[in-house]
Design a protein around this motif. Structure first.
Motif, PDB file in Angstrom:
ATOM      1  N   TYR A 146      -6.627   4.971  -1.478  1.00  0.00           N
ATOM      2  CA  TYR A 146      -7.932   5.495  -1.230  1.00  0.00           C
ATOM      3  C   TYR A 146      -8.952   4.480  -1.525  1.00  0.00           C
ATOM      4  O   TYR A 146     -10.072   4.415  -0.809  1.00  0.00           O
ATOM      5  CB  TYR A 146      -8.272   6.843  -2.161  1.00  0.00           C
ATOM      6  CG  TYR A 146      -7.251   7.767  -1.974  1.00  0.00           C
ATOM      7  CD1 TYR A 146      -7.237   8.418  -0.502  1.00  0.00           C
ATOM      8  CD2 TYR A 146      -6.592   8.551  -3.026  1.00  0.00           C
ATOM      9  CE1 TYR A 146      -6.383   9.570  -0.366  1.00  0.00           C
ATOM     10  CE2 TYR A 146      -5.656   9.484  -2.622  1.00  0.00           C
ATOM     11  CZ  TYR A 146      -5.789  10.150  -1.417  1.00  0.00           C
ATOM     12  OH  TYR A 146      -4.865  10.895  -1.090  1.00  0.00           O
ATOM     13  N   ARG A 147      -8.764   3.545  -2.543  1.00  0.00           N
ATOM     14  CA  ARG A 147      -9.630   2.645  -2.510  1.00  0.00           C
ATOM     15  C   ARG A 147      -9.896   1.627  -1.499  1.00  0.00           C
ATOM     16  O   ARG A 147     -11.003   1.325  -1.309  1.00  0.00           O
ATOM     17  CB  ARG A 147      -9.427   1.861  -4.024  1.00  0.00           C
ATOM     18  CG  ARG A 147      -9.871   2.600  -5.215  1.00  0.00           C
ATOM     19  CD  ARG A 147      -9.639   1.893  -6.552  1.00  0.00           C
ATOM     20  NE  ARG A 147      -9.759   2.577  -7.652  1.00  0.00           N
ATOM     21  CZ  ARG A 147     -10.841   2.814  -8.345  1.00  0.00           C
ATOM     22  NH1 ARG A 147     -12.100   2.819  -7.414  1.00  0.00           N
ATOM     23  NH2 ARG A 147     -11.127   3.722  -9.429  1.00  0.00           N
ATOM     24  N   ASN A 148      -8.739   1.301  -0.889  1.00  0.00           N
ATOM     25  CA  ASN A 148      -8.645   0.211   0.274  1.00  0.00           C
ATOM     26  C   ASN A 148      -9.496   1.320   1.431  1.00  0.00           C
ATOM     27  O   ASN A 148     -10.107   0.496   2.230  1.00  0.00           O
ATOM     28  CB  ASN A 148      -7.357   0.128   0.546  1.00  0.00           C
ATOM     29  CG  ASN A 148      -7.003  -1.315   1.360  1.00  0.00           C
ATOM     30  OD1 ASN A 148      -8.066  -1.817   1.522  1.00  0.00           O
ATOM     31  ND2 ASN A 148      -5.898  -1.795   1.330  1.00  0.00           N
ATOM     32  N   ALA A 149      -9.006   2.318   1.438  1.00  0.00           N
ATOM     33  CA  ALA A 149      -9.832   3.229   2.709  1.00  0.00           C
ATOM     34  C   ALA A 149     -11.167   3.001   2.609  1.00  0.00           C
ATOM     35  O   ALA A 149     -11.918   3.014   3.418  1.00  0.00           O
ATOM     36  CB  ALA A 149      -9.176   4.521   2.527  1.00  0.00           C
ATOM     37  N   VAL A 150     -11.927   3.288   1.288  1.00  0.00           N
ATOM     38  CA  VAL A 150     -13.284   3.170   1.278  1.00  0.00           C
ATOM     39  C   VAL A 150     -13.813   1.998   1.721  1.00  0.00           C
ATOM     40  O   VAL A 150     -14.964   1.853   2.263  1.00  0.00           O
ATOM     41  CB  VAL A 150     -13.459   3.547  -0.341  1.00  0.00           C
ATOM     42  CG1 VAL A 150     -15.142   3.089  -0.646  1.00  0.00           C
ATOM     43  CG2 VAL A 150     -13.307   4.947  -0.816  1.00  0.00           C
ATOM     44  N   CYS A 184      -2.418  -2.909 -14.617  1.00  0.00           N
ATOM     45  CA  CYS A 184      -3.452  -2.462 -14.751  1.00  0.00           C
ATOM     46  C   CYS A 184      -4.403  -2.179 -13.563  1.00  0.00           C
ATOM     47  O   CYS A 184      -4.714  -1.058 -13.256  1.00  0.00           O
ATOM     48  CB  CYS A 184      -4.265  -3.053 -15.933  1.00  0.00           C
ATOM     49  SG  CYS A 184      -3.575  -2.824 -17.681  1.00  0.00           S
ATOM     50  N   ARG A 185      -4.297  -3.202 -12.888  1.00  0.00           N
ATOM     51  CA  ARG A 185      -5.166  -3.377 -11.649  1.00  0.00           C
ATOM     52  C   ARG A 185      -4.805  -2.596 -10.346  1.00  0.00           C
ATOM     53  O   ARG A 185      -5.328  -1.549  -9.820  1.00  0.00           O
ATOM     54  CB  ARG A 185      -5.166  -4.903 -11.156  1.00  0.00           C
ATOM     55  CG  ARG A 185      -6.063  -5.260  -9.920  1.00  0.00           C
ATOM     56  CD  ARG A 185      -5.778  -6.645  -9.208  1.00  0.00           C
ATOM     57  NE  ARG A 185      -4.784  -6.969  -8.725  1.00  0.00           N
ATOM     58  CZ  ARG A 185      -4.392  -6.448  -7.530  1.00  0.00           C
ATOM     59  NH1 ARG A 185      -5.100  -5.766  -6.727  1.00  0.00           N
ATOM     60  NH2 ARG A 185      -3.180  -6.928  -6.814  1.00  0.00           N
ATOM     61  N   LEU A 186      -3.170  -2.344 -10.437  1.00  0.00           N
ATOM     62  CA  LEU A 186      -2.593  -1.465  -9.418  1.00  0.00           C
ATOM     63  C   LEU A 186      -2.732  -0.159  -9.964  1.00  0.00           C
ATOM     64  O   LEU A 186      -3.058   0.888  -9.049  1.00  0.00           O
ATOM     65  CB  LEU A 186      -1.220  -1.747  -9.279  1.00  0.00           C
ATOM     66  CG  LEU A 186      -0.742  -3.335  -8.724  1.00  0.00           C
ATOM     67  CD1 LEU A 186       0.634  -3.461  -8.897  1.00  0.00           C
ATOM     68  CD2 LEU A 186      -1.232  -3.404  -7.406  1.00  0.00           C
ATOM     69  N   PHE A 187      -2.535   0.240 -11.036  1.00  0.00           N
ATOM     70  CA  PHE A 187      -3.083   1.689 -11.375  1.00  0.00           C
ATOM     71  C   PHE A 187      -4.275   1.934 -11.198  1.00  0.00           C
ATOM     72  O   PHE A 187      -4.755   3.263 -10.752  1.00  0.00           O
ATOM     73  CB  PHE A 187      -2.665   1.747 -13.050  1.00  0.00           C
ATOM     74  CG  PHE A 187      -1.325   2.160 -13.334  1.00  0.00           C
ATOM     75  CD1 PHE A 187      -0.489   3.105 -12.701  1.00  0.00           C
ATOM     76  CD2 PHE A 187      -0.247   1.164 -14.066  1.00  0.00           C
ATOM     77  CE1 PHE A 187       0.720   3.750 -13.136  1.00  0.00           C
ATOM     78  CE2 PHE A 187       0.962   1.502 -14.408  1.00  0.00           C
ATOM     79  CZ  PHE A 187       1.456   2.528 -13.734  1.00  0.00           C
ATOM     80  N   ASN A 188      -5.253   1.174 -11.397  1.00  0.00           N
ATOM     81  CA  ASN A 188      -6.699   1.328 -10.879  1.00  0.00           C
ATOM     82  C   ASN A 188      -6.961   1.726  -9.448  1.00  0.00           C
ATOM     83  O   ASN A 188      -7.852   2.184  -8.991  1.00  0.00           O
ATOM     84  CB  ASN A 188      -7.563   0.288 -11.316  1.00  0.00           C
ATOM     85  CG  ASN A 188      -7.936   0.556 -12.873  1.00  0.00           C
ATOM     86  OD1 ASN A 188      -7.998   1.404 -13.567  1.00  0.00           O
ATOM     87  ND2 ASN A 188      -8.024  -0.599 -13.440  1.00  0.00           N
ATOM     88  N   ILE A 189      -6.019   1.062  -8.798  1.00  0.00           N
ATOM     89  CA  ILE A 189      -6.018   1.306  -7.053  1.00  0.00           C
ATOM     90  C   ILE A 189      -5.526   2.679  -6.807  1.00  0.00           C
ATOM     91  O   ILE A 189      -5.971   3.436  -6.021  1.00  0.00           O
ATOM     92  CB  ILE A 189      -5.374   0.143  -6.318  1.00  0.00           C
ATOM     93  CG1 ILE A 189      -5.965  -1.068  -6.726  1.00  0.00           C
ATOM     94  CG2 ILE A 189      -5.205   0.342  -4.824  1.00  0.00           C
ATOM     95  CD1 ILE A 189      -5.504  -2.549  -6.090  1.00  0.00           C
ATOM     96  N   SER A 190      -4.155   2.710  -7.178  1.00  0.00           N
ATOM     97  CA  SER A 190      -3.369   4.057  -7.018  1.00  0.00           C
ATOM     98  C   SER A 190      -2.217   4.116  -7.955  1.00  0.00           C
ATOM     99  O   SER A 190      -1.508   3.294  -8.105  1.00  0.00           O
ATOM    100  CB  SER A 190      -2.899   4.003  -5.474  1.00  0.00           C
ATOM    101  OG  SER A 190      -2.182   5.191  -5.382  1.00  0.00           O
ATOM    102  N   ASP A 191      -2.114   5.429  -8.634  1.00  0.00           N
ATOM    103  CA  ASP A 191      -1.075   5.519  -9.153  1.00  0.00           C
ATOM    104  C   ASP A 191      -0.096   6.590  -8.526  1.00  0.00           C
ATOM    105  O   ASP A 191       0.960   7.198  -9.250  1.00  0.00           O
ATOM    106  CB  ASP A 191      -1.279   6.271 -10.672  1.00  0.00           C
ATOM    107  CG  ASP A 191      -1.952   7.681 -10.404  1.00  0.00           C
ATOM    108  OD1 ASP A 191      -2.325   8.135  -9.148  1.00  0.00           O
ATOM    109  OD2 ASP A 191      -2.358   8.278 -11.541  1.00  0.00           O
ATOM    110  N   GLN A 192      -0.253   6.686  -7.199  1.00  0.00           N
ATOM    111  CA  GLN A 192       0.771   7.513  -6.302  1.00  0.00           C
ATOM    112  C   GLN A 192       1.663   6.683  -5.520  1.00  0.00           C
ATOM    113  O   GLN A 192       2.218   7.290  -4.642  1.00  0.00           O
ATOM    114  CB  GLN A 192      -0.162   8.539  -5.312  1.00  0.00           C
ATOM    115  CG  GLN A 192      -1.246   9.301  -6.250  1.00  0.00           C
ATOM    116  CD  GLN A 192      -0.319  10.372  -7.152  1.00  0.00           C
ATOM    117  OE1 GLN A 192       0.449  11.132  -6.646  1.00  0.00           O
ATOM    118  NE2 GLN A 192      -0.687  10.364  -8.313  1.00  0.00           N
ATOM    119  N   HIS A 193       1.613   5.402  -5.877  1.00  0.00           N
ATOM    120  CA  HIS A 193       2.652   4.661  -5.300  1.00  0.00           C
ATOM    121  C   HIS A 193       3.825   3.980  -6.251  1.00  0.00           C
ATOM    122  O   HIS A 193       3.382   4.055  -7.529  1.00  0.00           O
ATOM    123  CB  HIS A 193       2.061   3.397  -4.505  1.00  0.00           C
ATOM    124  CG  HIS A 193       1.246   3.822  -3.346  1.00  0.00           C
ATOM    125  ND1 HIS A 193      -0.195   4.530  -3.655  1.00  0.00           N
ATOM    126  CD2 HIS A 193       1.387   3.923  -2.098  1.00  0.00           C
ATOM    127  CE1 HIS A 193      -0.651   4.855  -2.439  1.00  0.00           C
ATOM    128  NE2 HIS A 193       0.376   4.198  -1.318  1.00  0.00           N
TER     129      HIS A 193
END
Length: 558
Positions: free
Chosen positions: A92-96, A288-297
């Motif tokens: 979602y963050r990348n999509a935004v 931490c950075r990756l969890f802020n991007i998405s925890d669904q991966h």
């Protein structure tokens, strides 16, 4: 990202999606004069989101390298399609980020540009979605023939479906056959001269020919409009990793990260490499950075699991690996993490199951076989280990990695010591800087007490690289020949590279005790007095293991 924030972000993204979905610049072109954007449009209409993502990423890179390649309306459309595909992948963050870029691009459009709904190729839409889903399901079930048929049907309807191309290559369909299925579109659609080379590169990837795959992708990345494409850089990083060139792998991952701060794919391997180098603080920050991007991966869970594993918190690593598998059952790195944790916890038979599944998913990745062979050796099943190592040698070819793996098993049997020496010499002839081969050759020389030869070997290997393990082993060899001061220097260098390297610390402490026997006696007395404290720490470790085991049962992950 907490659940509330995730829900708000997803809601905002759905608003973006509804806003952009009906807007497509200009009506659909007739089949006789389709351009590459029309092909992207048709795949998007067919719901082939993974294919849209791959192709739109490459086309956007080309547009960045040559702004005149596509019109402003075409670039706007590409950004929307790419953002949509990211949305469907739950990034979602990348999509935004991409939707925001699309809005900026929209402002640059001429006021006279007509924007209207695109009809797409409605006849192929439902069937192309269905075929891609069938191909993936057949592949997951191990039914290769119907999977190949379904992928070919996708390509027949959408000849630029790059993910379908990768699917065919992964099922051992020849690169030339796959390329022939795209020849017509390459000849009729402008700006696709790179596609045949792209197919050739990934054909090498899926046959395990890492060297030629690296060379082909490097030529594609450097000499075409695809320079600085994140997907290609990620592929290069993964290939360097498979080839045992961890230094270049890390560099390519870092380069890809700089270009795309929202990058998730491949970050599990990157985190693993950082953890192996002892850069645990960097691993923690990455997680931490990756969890802020998405925890669904799966990737953020694997990275955090690597941090736990290399901190020797195996129960926690097991839980995190299981969580990653729950999110993506095809995550090879998650299977390897969980398998390694199970092995180190003494649950070898369970570990073997995970390594075998990793091999099924990635038959060209040597680290999957290494994990399984380590399990066999841990359970003293030398015969099984030898059979597997020989199979890998025959399947993947005689390169420095397979030679070293076979030599590793030979070292376990006194009868095959000479064979191990021959294999290691061949490996080092091919790649004098291959660290695993150097380490195993040094182990052999240590057994034979040929310390001077070992020192020469290690100095040569360290001439053009710096590695914690090599510096530590050189320190051990220098102690054996009474070169104490330089040995201390080598241990210090090793600890500067990996402050958590216990063996380097032990080597240094042993030398310090020998230099000061009085102090050593006093330290032993103190150790005796504090014995109960150490037992308390061990009890705490058992308690933590029980806690994470309970959580595994709760999530049904054992």
């Amino acid at each position: 990202m907490d659940p509330g924030e995730a829900a708000i972000l997803e809601s905002s993204l759905r608003t973006f999606y509804r806003l952009f979905a009906p807007l497509q610049p200009l009506p659909a072109a007739s089949p006789g004069r389709m351009n590459v954007i029309d092909h992207v449009r048709d795949m998007a209409a067919a719901g082939l989101h993974s294919n849209v993502r791959l192709l739109s990423s490459l086309l956007l890179t080309m547009s960045n390298n040559n702004p005149e390649l596509f019109s402003p309306s075409q670039k706007y459309q590409l950004l929307v399609y790419h953002a949509d595909s990211l949305f469907h992948d739950k990034e979602y963050r990348n999509a935004v980020s991409k939707y925001t870029m699309a809005l900026q691009q929209k402002k640059a459009l001429s006021k006279t540009s007509k924007v209207r709904p695109s009809t797409g190729n409605s006849a192929s839409t439902p069937q192309s979605q269905i075929n891609m889903m069938l191909a993936n399901l057949y592949k997951k079930a191990g039914q290769e023939r119907p999977s190949v048929t379904s992928y070919k049907e996708v390509l027949r309807q959408c000849p630029l479906a790059l993910d379908a191309i990768l699917g065919l290559l992964s099922l051992s369909v020849k690169g030339a056959e796959v390329a022939s299925m795209t020849m017509n579109v390459i000849q009729t659609v402008p700006n696709l001269d790179w596609l045949s080379v792209w197919i050739k590169a990934y054909a090498f990837v899926h046959t395990g020919d890492n060297s030629r795959a690296i060379n082909t992708i490097c030529s594609l990345e450097k000499k075409s409009l695809l320079r600085d494409n994140v997907d290609l850089l990620g592929s290069l990083a993964d290939l360097y990793f498979r080839a045992g060139d961890n230094k270049n792998s890390v560099l390519k991952f870092e380069q890809a990260q700089m270009l795309d701060p929202y990058l998730i794919k491949g970050m599990d391997v990157y985190g693993y490499l950082l953890a192996r180098e002892g850069r645990l603080e960097d691993v923690e920050n990455l997680g931490c950075r990756l969890f802020n991007i998405s925890d669904q991966h799966a990737e953020p869970w694997v990275v955090s699991g690597c941090h736990s594993f290399y901190s020797k918190r195996y129960s926690r690593a097991l839980y995190l690996g299981a969580k990653a598998i729950q999110l993506n059952s095809n995550s090879v790195q998650a299977l390897l993490l969980k398998g390694a944790a199970l092995r180190n916890m003494g649950r070898v038979q369970e570990a073997i199951i995970h390594f075998r599944e990793a091999i099924r998913l990635a038959p060209c990745r040597l680290d999957c076989y290494e994990g399984l062979i380590e399990c066999y050796l841990a359970s003293n099943s030398i015969r099984e280990a030898m059979v597997m190592a020989n199979n890998v040698y025959k399947t993947l070819g005689a390169n420095a990695q397979t030679l070293t793996l076979l030599a590793t098993v030979c070292l376990e049997d006194p009868v095959t010591q000479e064979k191990a020496k021959t294999l290691l010499d061949k490996a080092l002839t091919q790649r004098p800087d291959y660290i695993k081969a150097v380490v195993k050759k040094a182990e052999l020389l240590s057994r034979e007490q040929k310390y001077e030869d070992g020192i020469a070997l290690l100095r040569n290997a360290l001439a053009n690289q710096s590695d914690c393990v090599l510096h530590r082993i050189l320190g051990d060899f220098l102690v054996a020949v009474n070169e104490y001061q330089e040995a201390m220097d080598q241990y210090s260098i090793a600890l500067s590279l990996d402050p958590n390297d216990q063996k380097s610390l032990e080597g240094m402490q042993k030398m310090e005790k020998e230099e000061s026997p009085t102090d050593a006696t006093q330290e032993e007395d103190v150790d005796d007095m504090e014995g109960s404290g150490e037992e308390g720490d061990l009890e705490g470790s058992d308690s933590e293991a029980a806690q994470w085991a309970d959580q595994e049962q709760w999530f049904g992950m054992q």
